[in-house]
Design a protein around this motif. Sequence first.
Motif, PDB file in Angstrom:
ATOM      1  N   LYS A 164       0.843  -1.202   0.000  1.00  0.00           N
ATOM      2  CA  LYS A 164       0.000   0.000   0.000  1.00  0.00           C
ATOM      3  C   LYS A 164       0.872   1.244   0.000  1.00  0.00           C
ATOM      4  O   LYS A 164       0.636   2.188  -0.764  1.00  0.00           O
ATOM      5  CB  LYS A 164      -0.918  -0.028   1.224  1.00  0.00           C
ATOM      6  CG  LYS A 164      -1.704   1.213   1.457  1.00  0.00           C
ATOM      7  CD  LYS A 164      -3.000   1.186   0.671  1.00  0.00           C
ATOM      8  CE  LYS A 164      -3.867   2.345   1.092  1.00  0.00           C
ATOM      9  NZ  LYS A 164      -4.177   3.254   0.027  1.00  0.00           N
ATOM     10  N   GLN A 201       2.470   1.562  -3.421  1.00  0.00           N
ATOM     11  CA  GLN A 201       1.497   2.010  -4.411  1.00  0.00           C
ATOM     12  C   GLN A 201       1.215   3.502  -4.247  1.00  0.00           C
ATOM     13  O   GLN A 201       1.135   4.249  -5.228  1.00  0.00           O
ATOM     14  CB  GLN A 201       0.196   1.208  -4.291  1.00  0.00           C
ATOM     15  CG  GLN A 201       0.286  -0.197  -4.799  1.00  0.00           C
ATOM     16  CD  GLN A 201      -0.995  -0.982  -4.542  1.00  0.00           C
ATOM     17  OE1 GLN A 201      -1.811  -0.634  -3.682  1.00  0.00           O
ATOM     18  NE2 GLN A 201      -1.150  -2.082  -5.277  1.00  0.00           N
ATOM     19  N   ASP A 202       1.071   3.953  -3.009  1.00  0.00           N
ATOM     20  CA  ASP A 202       0.819   5.370  -2.748  1.00  0.00           C
ATOM     21  C   ASP A 202       1.999   6.224  -3.215  1.00  0.00           C
ATOM     22  O   ASP A 202       1.813   7.282  -3.845  1.00  0.00           O
ATOM     23  CB  ASP A 202       0.555   5.621  -1.257  1.00  0.00           C
ATOM     24  CG  ASP A 202      -0.779   5.036  -0.784  1.00  0.00           C
ATOM     25  OD1 ASP A 202      -1.607   4.681  -1.657  1.00  0.00           O
ATOM     26  OD2 ASP A 202      -0.985   4.936   0.450  1.00  0.00           O
ATOM     27  N   GLN A 212       2.065   6.263  -7.006  1.00  0.00           N
ATOM     28  CA  GLN A 212       0.990   7.120  -7.498  1.00  0.00           C
ATOM     29  C   GLN A 212       1.373   8.592  -7.365  1.00  0.00           C
ATOM     30  O   GLN A 212       1.198   9.383  -8.280  1.00  0.00           O
ATOM     31  CB  GLN A 212      -0.310   6.837  -6.735  1.00  0.00           C
ATOM     32  CG  GLN A 212      -1.499   7.663  -7.162  1.00  0.00           C
ATOM     33  CD  GLN A 212      -1.967   7.341  -8.572  1.00  0.00           C
ATOM     34  OE1 GLN A 212      -1.824   6.224  -9.051  1.00  0.00           O
ATOM     35  NE2 GLN A 212      -2.496   8.331  -9.247  1.00  0.00           N
ATOM     36  N   LYS A 213       1.932   8.938  -6.193  1.00  0.00           N
ATOM     37  CA  LYS A 213       2.340  10.330  -5.946  1.00  0.00           C
ATOM     38  C   LYS A 213       3.446  10.729  -6.921  1.00  0.00           C
ATOM     39  O   LYS A 213       3.407  11.819  -7.509  1.00  0.00           O
ATOM     40  CB  LYS A 213       2.808  10.467  -4.494  1.00  0.00           C
ATOM     41  CG  LYS A 213       3.176  11.876  -4.109  1.00  0.00           C
ATOM     42  CD  LYS A 213       3.590  11.953  -2.641  1.00  0.00           C
ATOM     43  CE  LYS A 213       4.024  13.362  -2.291  1.00  0.00           C
ATOM     44  NZ  LYS A 213       4.467  13.476  -0.911  1.00  0.00           N
ATOM     45  N   MET A 253       4.096   9.443  -9.849  1.00  0.00           N
ATOM     46  CA  MET A 253       3.532   9.496 -11.194  1.00  0.00           C
ATOM     47  C   MET A 253       2.788  10.814 -11.397  1.00  0.00           C
ATOM     48  O   MET A 253       2.915  11.451 -12.448  1.00  0.00           O
ATOM     49  CB  MET A 253       2.603   8.303 -11.406  1.00  0.00           C
ATOM     50  CG  MET A 253       2.035   8.251 -12.772  1.00  0.00           C
ATOM     51  SD  MET A 253       3.382   8.027 -13.933  1.00  0.00           S
ATOM     52  CE  MET A 253       2.558   7.137 -15.179  1.00  0.00           C
ATOM     53  N   GLU A 254       2.027  11.237 -10.385  1.00  0.00           N
ATOM     54  CA  GLU A 254       1.297  12.511 -10.481  1.00  0.00           C
ATOM     55  C   GLU A 254       2.268  13.686 -10.597  1.00  0.00           C
ATOM     56  O   GLU A 254       2.041  14.608 -11.383  1.00  0.00           O
ATOM     57  CB  GLU A 254       0.375  12.678  -9.266  1.00  0.00           C
ATOM     58  CG  GLU A 254      -0.825  11.755  -9.289  1.00  0.00           C
ATOM     59  CD  GLU A 254      -1.627  11.782  -7.984  1.00  0.00           C
ATOM     60  OE1 GLU A 254      -1.254  12.537  -7.051  1.00  0.00           O
ATOM     61  OE2 GLU A 254      -2.617  11.041  -7.905  1.00  0.00           O
TER      62      GLU A 254
END
Length: 174
Positions: free
Chosen positions: A29, A32-33, A36-37, A39-40
Amino acid sequence: MTSKKTTAPATPVDAAVTAGKETLEQMTKIGQDAAQKNMEQAMSMAKDNVEKASQTLFKGYEQANTLAQGNYEAVTKSFGILSKGLEDVSKAWAAYTQGTVDSTMSFSKQVLGAKSLNEVVDLQNTFTKSAFDSFVAESTKISELSVKTASEAIEPIKARVDETVETLSRPIAA
């Protein structure tokens, strides 16, 4: 009778597996977080860079377009000056040619009316000197007119080259 199922107390192995599974799920988790961060952030940076590059490109295009328009206007003005100058030179040559034809006709009439060979020789000497002086004077006049025309015609182009060099030597404002 109903039978009740009883759960056996968790063994240390079962507890370790459960704890390991929970730890793995938490790490996944967190990973993944973080992904994601990241990638953003990468997408945001890419978007900003594309916008900046586009703005720079459009400014460069606008600058090139403005320079091209100014160059076209300078060349058009230069050709207008050149056309007018060539017209003036042509008129000067036509006037000189007409004057030469007129003076040659007058000379011919005088020769036909001469009463002696000495008079013909004197007329010939006078005519030749006059024709030569006229040729030198008109050639000088037309040469000066040509130089003046060339200088005036090149001026708009020279001014444009100077402006273009100055513009292109400055960096594009962001």
